[in-house]
Design an enzyme around this catalytic site. Structure first.
Site, PDB file in Angstrom:
ATOM      1  N   SER A 207       0.826  -1.340  -0.088  1.00 35.83           N
ATOM      2  CA  SER A 207      -0.109   0.034   0.083  1.00 35.83           C
ATOM      3  C   SER A 207       0.942   1.232  -0.102  1.00 35.83           C
ATOM      4  O   SER A 207       0.401   2.488  -0.079  1.00 35.83           O
ATOM      5  CB  SER A 207      -0.952   0.086   1.113  1.00 35.83           C
ATOM      6  OG  SER A 207      -2.185  -0.864   1.007  1.00 35.83           O
TER       7      SER A 207
ATOM      8  N   LYS B 215      -0.105   3.897  -2.689  1.00 36.06           N
ATOM      9  CA  LYS B 215      -1.080   4.989  -2.630  1.00 36.06           C
ATOM     10  C   LYS B 215      -0.435   6.260  -2.531  1.00 36.06           C
ATOM     11  O   LYS B 215      -1.072   7.205  -2.609  1.00 36.06           O
ATOM     12  CB  LYS B 215      -1.826   4.613  -1.421  1.00 36.06           C
ATOM     13  CG  LYS B 215      -2.749   3.326  -1.657  1.00 36.06           C
ATOM     14  CD  LYS B 215      -4.035   3.303  -0.285  1.00 36.06           C
ATOM     15  CE  LYS B 215      -4.636   1.998  -0.678  1.00 36.06           C
ATOM     16  NZ  LYS B 215      -4.081   0.692  -0.208  1.00 36.06           N
TER      17      LYS B 215
ATOM     18  N   SER C 212      -5.484   3.642   4.648  1.00 32.09           N
ATOM     19  CA  SER C 212      -5.082   2.871   3.583  1.00 32.09           C
ATOM     20  C   SER C 212      -6.087   2.280   2.639  1.00 32.09           C
ATOM     21  O   SER C 212      -6.087   1.016   2.355  1.00 32.09           O
ATOM     22  CB  SER C 212      -4.114   1.838   4.071  1.00 32.09           C
ATOM     23  OG  SER C 212      -3.434   1.225   3.105  1.00 32.09           O
TER      24      SER C 212
ATOM     25  N   LYS D 252       3.740   6.715   4.718  1.00 34.61           N
ATOM     26  CA  LYS D 252       2.654   5.507   4.283  1.00 34.61           C
ATOM     27  C   LYS D 252       3.103   4.309   4.620  1.00 34.61           C
ATOM     28  O   LYS D 252       4.479   3.889   4.435  1.00 34.61           O
ATOM     29  CB  LYS D 252       2.218   5.399   2.850  1.00 34.61           C
ATOM     30  CG  LYS D 252       1.238   4.808   2.297  1.00 34.61           C
ATOM     31  CD  LYS D 252      -0.131   5.080   2.897  1.00 34.61           C
ATOM     32  CE  LYS D 252      -1.075   4.115   2.576  1.00 34.61           C
ATOM     33  NZ  LYS D 252      -1.397   2.865   3.669  1.00 34.61           N
TER      34      LYS D 252
END
Length: 380
Positions: A63, A66, A118, A225
């Protein structure tokens, strides 16, 4: 007495073994042998690698993907305009911000849902809204990656799920984070542990919590992130700013990512010191036909975070025009400077004129008279 000697020998042996153990641990860390398949520490202002391990190895990044999806979304117009969530967007597995088909939502709220919760649904919803389909949005992601110099990256999904050719490197993800953190809206979102956004049908307030636990550790952690899939393992991209030093740390497939990032920041913030460097002062070019005989360069002062070793190996080369014809205008480029550490070039900038210097009026008039004389002679 014999027992005392034996006891002392045992104590000394333990101390010796402990010393060897700690020395070995230090040497292993110094050699880069940490528990990550891909690892890099980047000095954010210059983009140089401070420390790395397999930083160019292609690996799934879960993720942390993203980051790319969110920055593309935030670079669109009207990020606060509401639109309807496509049914296709919510047909996804994994983490979610809680969207339903037909919900009204904005790109801003979706970016909050991507970077904090997320949400795979958020990533898909943004992708379909921007490009019309997930596949077309993936094309945009790969175009952006090429633009940013992410040479070893291929995106297969906007969410980070392992679909198709989906991989990156620790270094490429650091480049992406460096770019994204320059966007004020992006950096403000990912630095928050909690945010309240609105979405739904009709829109209602929802509180989102950030998966990035480092934000609770120190206030100088500013993002970025987290990520996890079975294939990718634990992935983490983080950004920290302390005492005018900015660092980015990326770990891909690192079982102990939280502690690894903490150790990195504690060590490198201690080693790096901000130095003020002056370039261009005293440089001057001889002027031909000028009201004065020379033109000075505007001195450039910049700050850079360096270790003691890097500072000792810092080299600045200037490429400057020796002669210049008047007139010369303030701010006009006269040359440039390159800053290197050893063989690695880290900065380049222009050297410009400090002031405007016009040409000599008398010389100009002589040239005009001479031209008139030639024309007169030619016409005879």
């Amino acid at each position: 007495m014999v027992r005392v000697k034996v006891f002392i020998k045992c104590i000394l042996s333990v101390i010796l073994i402990a010393g060897i153990f700690f020395e070995t641990v230090y040497e292993i860390y110094a050699a880069g042998e940490i528990s990550a398949k891909g690892f890099v520490v980047l000095e954010a202002k210059t983009g140089r690698i401070i420390f790395g391990q397999n930083e160019h190895e292609k690996l799934p990044m879960a993720s942390t993907t993203k980051i790319m999806t969110a920055i593309i979304a935030l670079e669109q117009g009207n990020i606060n305009e509401y639109f309807e969530v496509s049914p296709e967007a919510v047909k996804t597995e994994g983490s979610s911000m809680g969207l339903k088909a037909g919900d009204k939502v904005s790109l801003y709220s979706l970016c909050c849902g991507m970077l904090l919760s997320s949400g795979n649904d958020a990533a898909n919803a943004a992708a379909i809204h921007i490009a019309g389909s997930i596949d077309k949005f993936v094309d945009l992601m790969n175009e952006k990656a090429a633009e940013l110099g992410m040479k070893n990256t291929s995106f297969g999904s906007p969410s980070g799920l392992d679909i198709g050719e989906h991989y990156s490197t620790a270094y490429d993800m650091a480049l992406l984070a460096r770019y994204a953190m320059q966007n004020e809206v992006f950096s403000s979102i990912c630095s928050e542990y909690e945010l309240q956004v609105e979405f739904g049908n009709p829109p209602a307030k929802h509180t989102l919590t950030n998966h990035n636990k480092l934000l609770l550790w120190k206030d100088w952690i500013k993002g970025v992130k987290t990520g996890f899939t079975k294939k990718a393992g634990r992935c983490l991209v983080s950004y920290a700013e302390k005492d005018d030093v900015e660092l980015i740390c990326v770990t891909l497939n690192c079982p102990d990512d939280w502690n690894t990032h903490k150790t990195v920041y504690e060590e490198w913030f201690d080693k790096l010191k901000v130095r003020e460097i002056k370039v261009g002062e005293g440089l001057r070019a001889d002027l031909i036909n000028g009201m004065q005989g020379y033109i000075e360069a505007e001195g450039e002062t910049f700050k850079i975070a360096l270790t003691d070793e890097e500072y000792a190996n810092l080299e600045i080369k200037t490429y400057f025009e020796r002669y210049k014809y008047a007139p010369v205008y303030e701010g006009e480029k006269l040359g440039y400077a390159k800053v290197s550490i050893g063989s690695e070039e880290i900065l380049e900038f222009d050297l410009t004129a400090k002031e405007t210097v016009s040409e000599k009026e008398s010389v100009s008039m002589i040239i005009i008279w001479f031209e008139r004389l030639l024309k007169a002679l030619f016409s005879i």
